[in-house]
Design a protein around this motif. Structure first.
Motif, PDB file in Angstrom:
ATOM      1  N   CYS A 137       0.841  -1.199   0.000  1.00  0.00           N
ATOM      2  CA  CYS A 137       0.000   0.000   0.000  1.00  0.00           C
ATOM      3  C   CYS A 137       0.879   1.254   0.000  1.00  0.00           C
ATOM      4  O   CYS A 137       1.732   1.421   0.866  1.00  0.00           O
ATOM      5  N   ASP A 176     -15.854   2.215  10.941  1.00  0.00           N
ATOM      6  CA  ASP A 176     -15.006   3.284  10.415  1.00  0.00           C
ATOM      7  C   ASP A 176     -13.601   2.807  10.075  1.00  0.00           C
ATOM      8  O   ASP A 176     -12.823   3.560   9.479  1.00  0.00           O
ATOM      9  N   LEU A 177     -13.270   1.583  10.439  1.00  0.00           N
ATOM     10  CA  LEU A 177     -11.955   1.014  10.142  1.00  0.00           C
ATOM     11  C   LEU A 177     -12.006   0.097   8.912  1.00  0.00           C
ATOM     12  O   LEU A 177     -10.995  -0.407   8.459  1.00  0.00           O
ATOM     13  N   ARG A 227     -12.325  -0.970   5.052  1.00  0.00           N
ATOM     14  CA  ARG A 227     -12.077  -0.516   3.682  1.00  0.00           C
ATOM     15  C   ARG A 227     -13.284  -0.972   2.852  1.00  0.00           C
ATOM     16  O   ARG A 227     -13.347  -2.119   2.404  1.00  0.00           O
ATOM     17  N   GLU A 279     -13.195  -2.717  -0.794  1.00  0.00           N
ATOM     18  CA  GLU A 279     -12.620  -4.047  -1.019  1.00  0.00           C
ATOM     19  C   GLU A 279     -13.703  -4.997  -1.546  1.00  0.00           C
ATOM     20  O   GLU A 279     -14.844  -4.970  -1.091  1.00  0.00           O
ATOM     21  N   GLU A 335      -8.427  -0.703   7.350  1.00  0.00           N
ATOM     22  CA  GLU A 335      -7.826   0.517   6.805  1.00  0.00           C
ATOM     23  C   GLU A 335      -6.386   0.620   7.275  1.00  0.00           C
ATOM     24  O   GLU A 335      -6.063   0.209   8.388  1.00  0.00           O
ATOM     25  N   ARG A 336      -5.528   1.195   6.455  1.00  0.00           N
ATOM     26  CA  ARG A 336      -4.119   1.282   6.805  1.00  0.00           C
ATOM     27  C   ARG A 336      -3.508   2.555   6.259  1.00  0.00           C
ATOM     28  O   ARG A 336      -4.091   3.147   5.339  1.00  0.00           O
ATOM     29  N   ILE A 387      -5.186   6.723  11.999  1.00  0.00           N
ATOM     30  CA  ILE A 387      -5.117   6.100  10.680  1.00  0.00           C
ATOM     31  C   ILE A 387      -4.349   7.076   9.805  1.00  0.00           C
ATOM     32  O   ILE A 387      -4.694   8.246   9.729  1.00  0.00           O
ATOM     33  N   ARG A 407      -4.156   8.364   6.974  1.00  0.00           N
ATOM     34  CA  ARG A 407      -4.784   8.846   5.738  1.00  0.00           C
ATOM     35  C   ARG A 407      -5.329  10.231   5.999  1.00  0.00           C
ATOM     36  O   ARG A 407      -6.376  10.355   6.618  1.00  0.00           O
TER      37      ARG A 407
END
Length: 113
Positions: free
Chosen positions: A10, A55-56, A58, A61, A90-91, A102, A104
């Protein structure tokens, strides 16, 4: 010690790792796609982030869209989905003590290091 939940494939996660490396602070890399997370560990991360489990996720996907989207899921069911399908998480996630963020955008990491 600072921890980063990292996915080397990522770009945002690689950028987050770079920020940590430039900080000069000691940190541990957790490759969460290779190292199984337990639901307790994931709940701890979610508490430190101060967010709801959903909220975590993705949400773009394929596994989310095919298996979970549109279903009414409890927080525990969402956590179980992430434990069983860590690609949904999420990452990157960076944890420093009892704070987490997070990455992002990746610059958000600077707030807690």
């Amino acid at each position: 010690m600072i921890e980063i939940y990292h996915n080397p494939r990522c770009s945002k996660s690689r950028q987050g790792l770079s920020i940590l490396e430039e900080s000069g602070k000691a940190f541990e890399i957790i490759k969460y796609l290779e190292e199984d997370l337990t639901s307790v560990e994931l709940q701890d991360v979610i508490i430190k982030l101060g967010i709801k489990p959903i909220d975590l996720i993705r949400k773009n996907e394929a596994i989310w869209k095919s298996e979970f989207k549109g279903k009414s899921l409890s927080d525990n069911e969402i956590i179980a989905a992430m434990v069983n399908h860590p690609k949904l998480i999420e990452r990157p996630i960076v944890i420093n003590g009892d704070k987490a963020v997070i990455g992002r955008p990746p610059e958000a990491i600077k707030e807690i290091i």
